[in-house]
Design a protein around this motif. Structure first.
Motif, mmCIF file in Angstrom:
data_model
loop_
_atom_site.group_PDB
_atom_site.id
_atom_site.type_symbol
_atom_site.label_atom_id
_atom_site.label_comp_id
_atom_site.label_asym_id
_atom_site.label_seq_id
_atom_site.Cartn_x
_atom_site.Cartn_y
_atom_site.Cartn_z
ATOM 1 N N GLY A 112 0.786 -1.229 0.000
ATOM 2 C CA GLY A 112 0.000 0.000 0.000
ATOM 3 C C GLY A 112 0.818 1.279 0.000
ATOM 4 O O GLY A 112 0.261 2.363 -0.116
ATOM 5 N N ALA A 113 2.135 1.180 0.117
ATOM 6 C CA ALA A 113 2.959 2.389 0.103
ATOM 7 C C ALA A 113 2.995 2.967 -1.310
ATOM 8 O O ALA A 113 2.849 2.241 -2.295
ATOM 9 C CB ALA A 113 4.371 2.076 0.575
ATOM 10 N N VAL A 114 3.204 4.256 -1.404
ATOM 11 C CA VAL A 114 3.253 4.895 -2.711
ATOM 12 C C VAL A 114 4.662 5.352 -3.081
ATOM 13 O O VAL A 114 4.879 5.844 -4.182
ATOM 14 C CB VAL A 114 2.277 6.096 -2.799
ATOM 15 N N THR A 115 5.595 5.200 -2.188
ATOM 16 C CA THR A 115 6.976 5.574 -2.485
ATOM 17 C C THR A 115 7.868 4.341 -2.418
ATOM 18 O O THR A 115 7.533 3.342 -1.794
ATOM 19 C CB THR A 115 7.497 6.621 -1.480
ATOM 20 N N HIS A 116 9.025 4.446 -3.057
ATOM 21 C CA HIS A 116 10.009 3.367 -3.021
ATOM 22 C C HIS A 116 10.673 3.343 -1.655
ATOM 23 O O HIS A 116 10.805 4.368 -0.995
ATOM 24 C CB HIS A 116 11.074 3.566 -4.098
ATOM 25 N N GLY A 117 11.080 2.179 -1.252
ATOM 26 C CA GLY A 117 11.789 2.050 0.010
ATOM 27 C C GLY A 117 12.754 0.892 -0.034
ATOM 28 O O GLY A 117 12.746 0.095 -0.974
ATOM 29 N N PRO A 118 13.575 0.751 0.986
ATOM 30 C CA PRO A 118 14.602 -0.287 0.978
ATOM 31 C C PRO A 118 14.132 -1.656 1.466
ATOM 32 O O PRO A 118 14.887 -2.615 1.410
ATOM 33 C CB PRO A 118 15.647 0.282 1.937
ATOM 34 N N LEU A 119 12.889 -1.756 1.944
ATOM 35 C CA LEU A 119 12.429 -3.004 2.554
ATOM 36 C C LEU A 119 11.737 -3.921 1.549
ATOM 37 O O LEU A 119 11.033 -3.463 0.654
ATOM 38 C CB LEU A 119 11.493 -2.718 3.716
ATOM 39 N N ARG A 120 11.953 -5.243 1.758
ATOM 40 C CA ARG A 120 11.329 -6.245 0.910
ATOM 41 C C ARG A 120 10.605 -7.258 1.792
ATOM 42 O O ARG A 120 11.092 -7.654 2.840
ATOM 43 C CB ARG A 120 12.373 -6.984 0.057
ATOM 44 N N TYR A 121 9.424 -7.647 1.310
ATOM 45 C CA TYR A 121 8.630 -8.688 1.970
ATOM 46 C C TYR A 121 8.963 -10.000 1.280
ATOM 47 O O TYR A 121 8.855 -10.113 0.056
ATOM 48 C CB TYR A 121 7.142 -8.357 1.814
ATOM 49 N N LEU A 122 9.413 -10.977 2.051
ATOM 50 C CA LEU A 122 9.854 -12.259 1.507
ATOM 51 C C LEU A 122 8.962 -13.382 2.006
ATOM 52 O O LEU A 122 8.756 -13.531 3.214
ATOM 53 C CB LEU A 122 11.294 -12.545 1.918
ATOM 54 N N VAL A 123 8.428 -14.166 1.089
ATOM 55 C CA VAL A 123 7.662 -15.362 1.418
ATOM 56 C C VAL A 123 8.581 -16.551 1.138
ATOM 57 O O VAL A 123 9.029 -16.721 0.002
ATOM 58 C CB VAL A 123 6.360 -15.454 0.582
ATOM 59 N N HIS A 124 8.847 -17.340 2.172
ATOM 60 C CA HIS A 124 9.743 -18.499 2.048
ATOM 61 C C HIS A 124 8.906 -19.775 1.978
ATOM 62 O O HIS A 124 7.940 -19.934 2.732
ATOM 63 C CB HIS A 124 10.666 -18.586 3.275
ATOM 64 N N ALA A 125 9.306 -20.669 1.086
ATOM 65 C CA ALA A 125 8.583 -21.942 0.939
ATOM 66 C C ALA A 125 9.591 -23.056 0.660
ATOM 67 O O ALA A 125 10.668 -22.815 0.123
ATOM 68 C CB ALA A 125 7.568 -21.843 -0.176
ATOM 69 N N GLU A 126 9.199 -24.288 1.062
ATOM 70 C CA GLU A 126 10.026 -25.468 0.823
ATOM 71 C C GLU A 126 9.262 -26.441 -0.053
ATOM 72 O O GLU A 126 8.028 -26.525 0.014
ATOM 73 C CB GLU A 126 10.398 -26.131 2.142
ATOM 74 N N ALA A 127 10.005 -27.204 -0.843
ATOM 75 C CA ALA A 127 9.391 -28.184 -1.739
ATOM 76 C C ALA A 127 8.623 -29.219 -0.934
ATOM 77 O O ALA A 127 9.045 -29.625 0.156
ATOM 78 C CB ALA A 127 10.459 -28.866 -2.590
ATOM 79 N N MET A 128 7.496 -29.648 -1.482
ATOM 80 C CA MET A 128 6.672 -30.668 -0.833
ATOM 81 C C MET A 128 7.036 -32.034 -1.388
ATOM 82 O O MET A 128 7.384 -32.183 -2.530
ATOM 83 C CB MET A 128 5.189 -30.380 -1.081
#
Length: 188
Positions: free
Chosen positions: A172-188
């Protein structure tokens, strides 16, 4: 005279508004058409085993379809995280393996478009990645976190078969920033 000037200004304002509205509609129409062309190119790649570009001047090509069945969301991913690729969909980060191969496959996309659904992904969700070769890799979400873009801690050659989906933070932010949201997953 004053009345004529007023009419002229109103006419110019209406014309400017119509031009701006037309440009906005044109952008959305191009984005909609691009997704149709990406889907077709990906399906042709799977069927033929050949690289198929959705249009000739694109500097990338479809390599996978990433889906989260619980959310009913999916997106065609392109090769290489160039600015042009990211404008049209998620991108497979060069130097990381393909999904399902040994190591950590990384795909990145914008938070306000193709990876907006990551905000709703939960630990335990299944992620399906259909590759261009027709194979499907299944992953289970194990974690999510927020990191600086230059301190992700992602190791593309980590033992095992892993997947990371990355997007900018906060949603929802409208400006660039240094943070990243990471979703981690492992093979099933």
């Amino acid at each position: 005279m004053l009345q004529a000037v007023r009419r002229l200004l109103i006419g110019l304002a209406i014309c400017a508004g119509l031009v701006l509205a037309g440009q906005g509609l044109w952008i959305h129409a191009k984005a909609f058409l691009a997704q149709i062309l990406l889907d077709r190119a990906f399906e042709q790649s799977v069927a033929t085993g050949q690289v198929v570009k959705p249009w000739s001047w694109l500097d990338t090509y479809p390599v996978a379809r990433i889906g989260v069945p619980r959310l009913g969301e999916s997106a065609v991913a392109l090769e290489g995280a160039s600015g042009q690729a990211l404008a049209f969909g998620p991108a497979h980060v060069v130097g990381t393996p393909d999904a399902g191969e040994d190591g950590t496959a990384v795909y990145a996309a914008h938070r306000d478009t193709h990876f907006a659904f990551l905000a709703a992904v939960r630990i335990g969700d299944e992620i399906l990645v259909t590759r261009r070769d027709g194979g499907t890799a299944r992953f289970r979400v194990t974690d999510h976190d927020v990191r600086r873009w230059d301190q992700s801690g992602i190791d593309p050659s980590a033992p095992g078969r892993h997947l990371v989906l990355a997007t900018c933070w906060p949603f929802g932010a409208v400006t660039h920033g240094p943070l990243r949201y990471l979703v981690h997953a492992e093979a099933m």
